[in-house]
Motif scaffolding. Structure first.
Motif, PDB file in Angstrom:
ATOM      1  N   GLY A 397      38.149  20.694 -93.289  1.00  0.00           N
ATOM      2  CA  GLY A 397      38.488  20.334 -94.659  1.00  0.00           C
ATOM      3  C   GLY A 397      39.370  21.347 -95.349  1.00  0.00           C
ATOM      4  N   LYS A 398      39.725  22.449 -94.630  1.00  0.00           N
ATOM      5  CA  LYS A 398      40.531  23.480 -95.272  1.00  0.00           C
ATOM      6  C   LYS A 398      41.912  22.971 -95.657  1.00  0.00           C
ATOM      7  N   ILE A 399      42.546  22.183 -94.747  1.00  0.00           N
ATOM      8  CA  ILE A 399      43.912  21.723 -95.015  1.00  0.00           C
ATOM      9  C   ILE A 399      43.989  20.236 -94.713  1.00  0.00           C
ATOM     10  N   GLY A 400      43.474  19.432 -95.599  1.00  0.00           N
ATOM     11  CA  GLY A 400      43.612  17.988 -95.482  1.00  0.00           C
ATOM     12  C   GLY A 400      42.956  17.360 -94.273  1.00  0.00           C
ATOM     13  N   PHE A 401      41.851  17.897 -93.828  1.00  0.00           N
ATOM     14  CA  PHE A 401      41.094  17.329 -92.702  1.00  0.00           C
ATOM     15  C   PHE A 401      41.986  17.129 -91.469  1.00  0.00           C
ATOM     16  N   GLN A 402      42.768  18.132 -91.131  1.00  0.00           N
ATOM     17  CA  GLN A 402      43.598  18.077 -89.939  1.00  0.00           C
ATOM     18  C   GLN A 402      42.781  18.467 -88.713  1.00  0.00           C
ATOM     19  N   PRO A 403      43.240  18.068 -87.509  1.00  0.00           N
ATOM     20  CA  PRO A 403      42.535  18.477 -86.289  1.00  0.00           C
ATOM     21  C   PRO A 403      42.482  19.992 -86.185  1.00  0.00           C
ATOM     22  N   VAL A 404      41.326  20.517 -85.788  1.00  0.00           N
ATOM     23  CA  VAL A 404      41.160  21.966 -85.662  1.00  0.00           C
ATOM     24  C   VAL A 404      42.143  22.536 -84.648  1.00  0.00           C
ATOM     25  N   GLY A 405      42.329  21.815 -83.534  1.00  0.00           N
ATOM     26  CA  GLY A 405      43.244  22.301 -82.507  1.00  0.00           C
ATOM     27  C   GLY A 405      44.655  22.474 -83.025  1.00  0.00           C
ATOM     28  N   LYS A 406      45.134  21.507 -83.821  1.00  0.00           N
ATOM     29  CA  LYS A 406      46.496  21.594 -84.363  1.00  0.00           C
ATOM     30  C   LYS A 406      46.636  22.781 -85.306  1.00  0.00           C
ATOM     31  N   LEU A 407      45.627  23.010 -86.125  1.00  0.00           N
ATOM     32  CA  LEU A 407      45.670  24.155 -87.027  1.00  0.00           C
ATOM     33  C   LEU A 407      45.728  25.464 -86.247  1.00  0.00           C
ATOM     34  N   ASN A 408      44.969  25.530 -85.140  1.00  0.00           N
ATOM     35  CA  ASN A 408      45.000  26.727 -84.313  1.00  0.00           C
ATOM     36  C   ASN A 408      46.387  26.944 -83.722  1.00  0.00           C
ATOM     37  N   ILE A 409      47.008  25.859 -83.246  1.00  0.00           N
ATOM     38  CA  ILE A 409      48.354  25.953 -82.663  1.00  0.00           C
ATOM     39  C   ILE A 409      49.353  26.440 -83.712  1.00  0.00           C
ATOM     40  N   ASP A 410      49.322  25.797 -84.883  1.00  0.00           N
ATOM     41  CA  ASP A 410      50.259  26.177 -85.950  1.00  0.00           C
ATOM     42  C   ASP A 410      50.076  27.640 -86.350  1.00  0.00           C
ATOM     43  N   ALA A 411      48.812  28.067 -86.425  1.00  0.00           N
ATOM     44  CA  ALA A 411      48.530  29.442 -86.855  1.00  0.00           C
ATOM     45  C   ALA A 411      49.052  30.460 -85.849  1.00  0.00           C
ATOM     46  N   VAL A 412      48.851  30.191 -84.569  1.00  0.00           N
ATOM     47  CA  VAL A 412      49.279  31.173 -83.567  1.00  0.00           C
ATOM     48  C   VAL A 412      50.801  31.208 -83.453  1.00  0.00           C
ATOM     49  N   ILE A 413      51.460  30.052 -83.556  1.00  0.00           N
ATOM     50  CA  ILE A 413      52.924  30.042 -83.505  1.00  0.00           C
ATOM     51  C   ILE A 413      53.503  30.806 -84.693  1.00  0.00           C
ATOM     52  N   GLN A 414      52.901  30.606 -85.861  1.00  0.00           N
ATOM     53  CA  GLN A 414      53.363  31.326 -87.049  1.00  0.00           C
ATOM     54  C   GLN A 414      53.190  32.836 -86.865  1.00  0.00           C
ATOM     55  N   THR A 415      52.057  33.239 -86.272  1.00  0.00           N
ATOM     56  CA  THR A 415      51.810  34.665 -86.054  1.00  0.00           C
ATOM     57  C   THR A 415      52.775  35.232 -85.022  1.00  0.00           C
ATOM     58  N   ILE A 416      53.018  34.482 -83.938  1.00  0.00           N
ATOM     59  CA  ILE A 416      53.965  34.921 -82.912  1.00  0.00           C
ATOM     60  C   ILE A 416      55.349  35.122 -83.520  1.00  0.00           C
ATOM     61  N   GLN A 417      55.778  34.186 -84.350  1.00  0.00           N
ATOM     62  CA  GLN A 417      57.086  34.293 -84.984  1.00  0.00           C
ATOM     63  C   GLN A 417      57.144  35.471 -85.953  1.00  0.00           C
ATOM     64  N   SER A 418      56.042  35.713 -86.669  1.00  0.00           N
ATOM     65  CA  SER A 418      56.029  36.823 -87.628  1.00  0.00           C
ATOM     66  C   SER A 418      56.131  38.178 -86.933  1.00  0.00           C
ATOM     67  N   GLN A 419      55.744  38.219 -85.648  1.00  0.00           N
ATOM     68  CA  GLN A 419      55.824  39.460 -84.873  1.00  0.00           C
ATOM     69  C   GLN A 419      57.131  39.553 -84.073  1.00  0.00           C
ATOM     70  N   ASN A 420      58.022  38.589 -84.302  1.00  0.00           N
ATOM     71  CA  ASN A 420      59.327  38.562 -83.619  1.00  0.00           C
ATOM     72  C   ASN A 420      59.188  38.492 -82.100  1.00  0.00           C
ATOM     73  N   LEU A 421      58.193  37.731 -81.642  1.00  0.00           N
ATOM     74  CA  LEU A 421      57.992  37.528 -80.207  1.00  0.00           C
ATOM     75  C   LEU A 421      58.651  36.226 -79.779  1.00  0.00           C
ATOM     76  N   ARG A 422      58.996  36.158 -78.502  1.00  0.00           N
ATOM     77  CA  ARG A 422      59.612  34.952 -77.961  1.00  0.00           C
ATOM     78  C   ARG A 422      58.607  34.223 -77.086  1.00  0.00           C
ATOM     79  N   LEU A 423      58.325  32.990 -77.422  1.00  0.00           N
ATOM     80  CA  LEU A 423      57.369  32.182 -76.666  1.00  0.00           C
ATOM     81  C   LEU A 423      58.074  31.582 -75.454  1.00  0.00           C
ATOM     82  N   LYS A 424      57.646  31.984 -74.265  1.00  0.00           N
ATOM     83  CA  LYS A 424      58.291  31.538 -73.032  1.00  0.00           C
ATOM     84  C   LYS A 424      57.729  30.210 -72.545  1.00  0.00           C
ATOM     85  N   VAL A 425      56.403  30.046 -72.597  1.00  0.00           N
ATOM     86  CA  VAL A 425      55.735  28.847 -72.084  1.00  0.00           C
ATOM     87  C   VAL A 425      54.627  28.458 -73.043  1.00  0.00           C
TER      88      VAL A 425
END
Length: 462
Positions: A397-425
């Protein structure tokens, strides 16, 4: 604070719920089995700590132990009273005969015998075992052939390590030591009323004591061992932890090196690169493929692993995510099993605290910090992302009852980008769980999808 026995605060009986919480932590953190039958024993041992910190209930004590202050000041004391520290000088003497009559001469006969021999005593308790080893090897070097050696002695308890470093014992405890060794290697107290003996400085200088938790994924050794004594230690672990611990111990054993275990312990049925040469004495095979030598560790939720040692790390993912990092130039790797941020403010996380490993916005910076200690440039990292499945239709219920898995994905991608890392796979999303094997020396990840039913029944799934 001195303990006043006349003013002790009576404690209530430990509830089954609090015992279960302590039991779960003790097995996860120390590896010691704590079934319901040990509730009375645990209550008796922790009772002394309640009196010491002036608390009247085990519920209050549990809350204190895992508070920020308690983790720093009380948790080490709790671990000290929980661990079992039974040991003696020259315990299981047949091992010392095998050591001097067969193993040491064989090791010295090898081509590289000129280097210092490395011996590790795991679970050394108050020091009787490593000092026994030092006496035997020192005498052998004087009587038969001079050689250099160093003994590393480790234990999880700060209290017993402090006593071990002093090398002072009640005189009656020295009875198992051969008379010639007592005369040669022990000093008697000048005060006849104290009845104390102390190991001579020459022997104490041959033993280096260090704190180490055997169920931690990485022991942090820079070199391998020629001989390892791990006697009467794994009997307190469950079978799964026993195999993981011995597997990691074998990895730090040189090919052709020897492992001694306790007479009440068995390694039968374990997948290990060793062969039996005598009762509870094993030798690591000389030519073992690296894939068979690698220790295998299981990464649980809210855990992180960073190492330059080749290791296979396995974990099972549902809605959580795993991030792997690998630097091919330095051969260093890292992996975490985490979920969406606890908050948007990174400063709120206590650095290096176990709870901070749980959230992607704090664990990823911690991984990078540890990797930099190896000289890694974050821009050279191969970063991979897995998990984030929509397990069982879980929503938040934190962000519009979205799937927990999707929120986890979005959060980690945002963190990876904030650290200027390149996601290979990345292999994320969907409805299937994932079991992954991460090979830290190559950065390779093997992935197996698991069905919804399998994932639901798996205790490793969030």
């Amino acid at each position: 604070m001195e303990e006043n026995h006349n003013q002790r605060i009576p404690a209530t009986t430990m509830s089954d719920e609090i015992f279960a919480l302590f039991s779960e932590f003790i097995e996860a953190e120390i590896g010691i089995k704590m079934p319901p039958a040990k509730k009375t024993m645990l209550q008796a041992r922790l009772q002394k700590r309640l009196w010491k910190v002036e608390l009247s209930s085990f519920d209050d004590y549990y809350q204190y132990v895992f508070s920020p202050e308690g983790r720093e000041y009380e948790l080490p004391n709790m671990i000290d009273v929980v661990t079992t520290n039974k040991t003696d000088f020259f315990r299981e003497p047949k091992h010392f005969e095998i050591l001097t009559q067969r193993i040491i001469p064989e090791l010295l006969a090898r081509e590289d015998a000129e280097r210092q021999m490395m011996i590790w005593c795991a679970g050394c308790s108050t020091g009787e075992e490593p000092y026994s080893l030092a006496m035997v090897l020192h005498d052998f070097a004087e009587q038969v052939r001079k050689f250099e050696f160093l003994i590393l002695a480790t234990d999880i308890s700060n209290k017993v390590l402090e006593k071990a470093r002093l090398g002072i014992y009640d005189e009656e405890m020295s009875a198992p030591i051969p008379a010639s060794f007592r005369k040669k290697y022990l000093l008697r107290s000048k005060d006849d009323n104290k009845k104390l003996v102390r190991v001579v400085p020459e022997i104490r200088s041959l033993v280096k004591f260090r704190k180490l938790n055997l169920i931690r994924p990485d022991f942090g050794f820079r070199e391998n061992m020629d001989i390892i004594f791990c006697r009467n230690v794994i009997i307190y672990f469950n079978r799964s932890i026993q195999e993981q611990v011995i597997g990691r111990i074998c990895y730090y054993l040189n090919p052709g090196g020897y492992l001694f275990t306790g007479h009440s312990e068995t390694l039968n049925g374990m997948r290990l690169p060793i062969k039996t040469v005598a009762h509870t004495v094993y030798q690591k095979e000389m030519d073992v493929p690296l894939s068979e030598q690698l220790p295998i560790i299981t990464l649980k939720p809210a855990e992180m692993f960073v190492s330059e040692r080749p290791t296979i790390v396995r974990t099972v993912l549902g809605s959580c995510v795993a991030v792997t990092m690998f630097d091919p130039q330095h051969g260093v790797a890292a992996i975490c099993h985490a979920l969406l941020p606890e908050s948007d403010n990174l400063s709120k996380h206590e650095e290096e605290k176990p709870n901070s490993y749980k959230y992607v916005d704090s664990v990823i910076p911690l991984m990078l910090k540890k990797l930099r200690n190896y000289g890694v440039n974050p821009q050279d990292l191969e970063v991979k992302l897995f998990g984030g499945a929509d397990m069982l239709g879980a929503r938040t219920g934190k962000i519009g009852f979205q799937p927990v898995g999707k929120l986890n994905i979005d959060a980690v991608i945002q963190t990876i980008q904030s650290q200027n890392l390149r996601l290979k796979v990345s292999d994320v999303g969907g409805i299937s769980g994932r079991k992954i094997l991460f090979y830290t020396h190559t950065g390779e990840v093997l992935l197996k999808r698991i069905t919804l039913r399998t994932a639901y029944n798996s205790p490793a799934i969030e």
